[in-house]
Design an enzyme around this catalytic site. Structure first.
Site, PDB file in Angstrom:
ATOM      1  N   ASP A 198       0.818  -1.218   0.000  1.00  0.00           N
ATOM      2  CA  ASP A 198       0.000   0.000   0.000  1.00  0.00           C
ATOM      3  C   ASP A 198       0.851   1.267   0.000  1.00  0.00           C
ATOM      4  O   ASP A 198       0.409   2.307  -0.502  1.00  0.00           O
ATOM      5  CB  ASP A 198      -0.918   0.018   1.232  1.00  0.00           C
ATOM      6  CG  ASP A 198      -2.145  -0.851   1.036  1.00  0.00           C
ATOM      7  OD1 ASP A 198      -2.376  -1.292  -0.105  1.00  0.00           O
ATOM      8  OD2 ASP A 198      -2.865  -1.087   2.021  1.00  0.00           O
ATOM      9  N   HIS A 240      -4.399   7.766   7.388  1.00  0.00           N
ATOM     10  CA  HIS A 240      -4.107   6.422   7.895  1.00  0.00           C
ATOM     11  C   HIS A 240      -2.749   6.298   8.572  1.00  0.00           C
ATOM     12  O   HIS A 240      -2.528   5.355   9.333  1.00  0.00           O
ATOM     13  CB  HIS A 240      -4.165   5.392   6.758  1.00  0.00           C
ATOM     14  CG  HIS A 240      -5.521   5.201   6.168  1.00  0.00           C
ATOM     15  ND1 HIS A 240      -6.635   4.902   6.927  1.00  0.00           N
ATOM     16  CD2 HIS A 240      -5.949   5.265   4.873  1.00  0.00           C
ATOM     17  CE1 HIS A 240      -7.688   4.785   6.134  1.00  0.00           C
ATOM     18  NE2 HIS A 240      -7.296   5.006   4.887  1.00  0.00           N
ATOM     19  N   GLY A 248      -2.008   2.438   4.263  1.00  0.00           N
ATOM     20  CA  GLY A 248      -3.078   2.857   3.351  1.00  0.00           C
ATOM     21  C   GLY A 248      -2.757   4.039   2.475  1.00  0.00           C
ATOM     22  O   GLY A 248      -3.536   4.991   2.402  1.00  0.00           O
ATOM     23  N   ASP A 275     -14.107  10.547   4.082  1.00  0.00           N
ATOM     24  CA  ASP A 275     -13.514   9.503   3.238  1.00  0.00           C
ATOM     25  C   ASP A 275     -14.279   8.196   3.408  1.00  0.00           C
ATOM     26  O   ASP A 275     -14.831   7.921   4.479  1.00  0.00           O
ATOM     27  CB  ASP A 275     -12.054   9.320   3.653  1.00  0.00           C
ATOM     28  CG  ASP A 275     -11.206   8.607   2.617  1.00  0.00           C
ATOM     29  OD1 ASP A 275     -11.372   7.381   2.468  1.00  0.00           O
ATOM     30  OD2 ASP A 275     -10.364   9.269   1.988  1.00  0.00           O
ATOM     31  N   HIS A 277     -13.004   5.391   3.729  1.00  0.00           N
ATOM     32  CA  HIS A 277     -12.251   4.587   4.690  1.00  0.00           C
ATOM     33  C   HIS A 277     -12.238   5.280   6.057  1.00  0.00           C
ATOM     34  O   HIS A 277     -12.220   6.511   6.141  1.00  0.00           O
ATOM     35  CB  HIS A 277     -10.807   4.394   4.228  1.00  0.00           C
ATOM     36  CG  HIS A 277     -10.682   3.682   2.922  1.00  0.00           C
ATOM     37  ND1 HIS A 277     -10.530   4.353   1.729  1.00  0.00           N
ATOM     38  CD2 HIS A 277     -10.708   2.358   2.619  1.00  0.00           C
ATOM     39  CE1 HIS A 277     -10.442   3.464   0.745  1.00  0.00           C
ATOM     40  NE2 HIS A 277     -10.556   2.253   1.255  1.00  0.00           N
ATOM     41  N   ASP A 364     -13.314   9.081  -2.361  1.00  0.00           N
ATOM     42  CA  ASP A 364     -13.450   7.701  -2.807  1.00  0.00           C
ATOM     43  C   ASP A 364     -14.821   7.110  -2.491  1.00  0.00           C
ATOM     44  O   ASP A 364     -15.077   5.939  -2.788  1.00  0.00           O
ATOM     45  CB  ASP A 364     -12.342   6.812  -2.238  1.00  0.00           C
ATOM     46  CG  ASP A 364     -12.006   7.127  -0.795  1.00  0.00           C
ATOM     47  OD1 ASP A 364     -12.762   7.890  -0.163  1.00  0.00           O
ATOM     48  OD2 ASP A 364     -10.997   6.613  -0.287  1.00  0.00           O
ATOM     49  N   TYR A 403      -9.804   7.838  -6.215  1.00  0.00           N
ATOM     50  CA  TYR A 403      -8.938   7.129  -7.146  1.00  0.00           C
ATOM     51  C   TYR A 403      -9.511   7.077  -8.561  1.00  0.00           C
ATOM     52  O   TYR A 403      -8.923   6.451  -9.427  1.00  0.00           O
ATOM     53  CB  TYR A 403      -8.632   5.737  -6.575  1.00  0.00           C
ATOM     54  CG  TYR A 403      -8.096   5.882  -5.167  1.00  0.00           C
ATOM     55  CD1 TYR A 403      -6.817   6.388  -4.947  1.00  0.00           C
ATOM     56  CD2 TYR A 403      -8.905   5.636  -4.059  1.00  0.00           C
ATOM     57  CE1 TYR A 403      -6.337   6.593  -3.668  1.00  0.00           C
ATOM     58  CE2 TYR A 403      -8.439   5.846  -2.773  1.00  0.00           C
ATOM     59  CZ  TYR A 403      -7.151   6.324  -2.580  1.00  0.00           C
ATOM     60  OH  TYR A 403      -6.688   6.551  -1.317  1.00  0.00           O
TER      61      TYR A 403
END
Length: 476
Positions: A198, A240, A248, A275, A277, A364, A403
């Site tokens: 990652d 992250h 990440g 986000d 995540h 994302d 992304y």
């Protein structure tokens, strides 16, 4: 109450107007988002797939003549690309400062925009987001938004600044990599520091980490200096990274560093993470603090990175109750996302009373993103950001994930326009990356059609649990 009953007139609704005065959304140059003097609020949160979101605050009328800590703004009337500026004074509801007094420079009314060519070049070279920074800046520039902001160059964060959060041996190792040509020589140590799939290693990573974290620190400094009430760094937002490991796609946690910088002046800082995540690195850094509240709205599903951020993760020790997680499932749509997030934020603002805000706008969760999780559009992000900005607190706006580079550029350009008080035209202007926006070549992002697995009953349960926890919170 049903949190998704958008027609509700109950007092709880953060959208219920208490005055007949038209809503003022931040930009020191803004009054543009579908306002008219003859339009009265219906007390609802409007979620549209077009270019507007009418978000209102549950705050009493402020006496503009009696408050001394007022914020000078400029009201702008917008007809697509044409602007007419008219000065006016509007009181900040929380007493936030922007170069107060009659000597306030005209530029202090403009948002700060962190940018220079080296920052974009460094970000463009990162494997997971190749050329994304250039696409974002080019589209913002093509829409003519640069002239509406204060462009401030970033600086590199020093080792000492990065070690304000990160471990010395980790920062030293990143610096060591920058002086090496044989990256495989350090494979074992790289694994120890999370520099694997990652977060691949390369000899540019130290310069990239120092510059992106320095960019967010510079944005925070602009807020501390009173240069503006909003600062933007779309190249930041790497939530992250841990104290001694990369994670990440994130090497250095610029968000934690910028929050620590804001804490030099502001006693209570709110962090909001949009986000897809979970913002685990930021949450871990402040989960034991009562001075920083973290709110993360994210996908929480078995096997989905990072796997943390459950509903019951509420902080520890003195920080118990200061961690708020909104865990969601696949297929989330604007019409559930916006009222849920905004009503949670309304309660957070009421009980925590933040003095500054950091908002990570990872894109994302947009439809079409390779994460393939939510069905969100630019409107969902815009509504949440507008809701935060109307508190008129010093606010740092950061990027993050995203992304599908064209959609990320669309979203962040739209947010930039909202902050600048502009309603951008639908058609993408001709510019270097124009062909990347086909086949429609339009700014709006269409909602996805992924099946929504978030039942209203479960979302209501999440909401009720969060509100119950926040009602118990005592802010020191």
């Amino acid at each position: 109450m049903d949190v998704f009953d958008l027609s509700s007139q109950e007092e709880f609704s953060p959208m219920k107007p208490l005055t007949k005065r038209p809503r003022k959304c931040f930009n020191q140059a803004s009054d543009t988002l579908n306002q008219s003097s003859d339009k009265q609020s219906s007390g609802t949160l409007t979620v549209e797939t077009s270019s507007s979101c009418d978000v209102k605050s549950d705050k009493p009328e402020v006496n503009l003549t009696e408050r001394v800590d007022d914020i000078k703004r400029t009201s702008v009337s917008t007809e697509d690309a044409n602007f007419v500026t008219d000065k006016t004074n509007i009181q900040g509801t929380n007493g936030a400062e922007v170069n107060s007094g009659d000597n306030c420079d005209r530029d202090c009314r403009k948002p700060v925009y962190i940018y220079d060519q080296e920052l974009v070049r460094r970000c463009d070279a990162m494997p997971k987001i190749i050329n994304r920074a250039s696409m974002v800046h080019s589209l913002i520039e093509a829409y003519g938004l640069i002239s509406l902001m204060q462009v401030v160059p970033p600086r590199r964060a020093s080792d000492e600044e990065m070690m304000g959060f990160h471990a010395k041996d980790y920062i030293d190792f990143l610096a060591l990599l920058s002086r090496q040509t044989d990256e495989e020589k350090f494979d074992e140590e790289s694994d120890q520091y999370g520099l694997t799939y990652d977060c691949p290693i390369n000899h540019h990573v130290y310069a990239y980490a120092a510059l992106t974290s320095g960019a967010s620190l510079r944005a925070a400094e602009c807020l501390l200096e009173g240069r503006s009430i909003v600062a933007i760094n779309w190249c930041g937002g790497w939530h992250h990274a841990k104290r001694d490991t990369a994670s990440g796609f994130c090497y250095v946690n610029d968000i934690v560093l910028s929050i620590l910088k804001l804490r030099e002046k502001y006693d209570r800082v709110l962090y909001v993470d949009l986000d897809v995540h979970h913002g685990d690195g930021v949450e871990d850094a402040f989960c034991a603090s009562s001075k920083v509240m973290t709110v993360s709205v994210h996908k929480h599903s078995p096997g989905f990175f990072p796997g943390s951020g459950g509903l019951n993760d509420g902080g520890v020790g003195k920080g118990r109750g200061h961690t708020v997680n909104i865990p969601l499932q696949d297929g989330m749509r604007d019409k559930e996302f916006v009222p849920l997030v905004c009503r949670v934020l309304r309660k957070v603002q009421e009980v925590f009373r933040p003095q500054a805000v950091v908002c990570q706008c990872g894109a994302d969760g947009l439809s079409g993103d390779p994460m393939d999780s939510f069905n969100l559009t630019h409107t969902a992000y815009s509504c949440c950001v507008q809701f935060i900005l109307q508190w008129t607190l010093p606010t740092l706006i950061l990027g993050g994930g995203g992304y599908h580079s064209a959609n990320t550029a669309r979203c962040w350009t739209y947010l930039t326009a909202v902050i600048c008080g502009r309603k951008p035209p639908t058609d993408i202007p001709d510019h270097k990356f124009f062909m990347a926006y086909g086949p429609d070549y339009e700014l709006p992002i269409s909602p996805g059609n992924r099946r929504n697995t978030n039942s209203r009953e479960n979302l209501q349960r999440i909401y009720n649990s969060i509100i119950e926890s926040l009602n118990k919170l005592t802010v020191s």
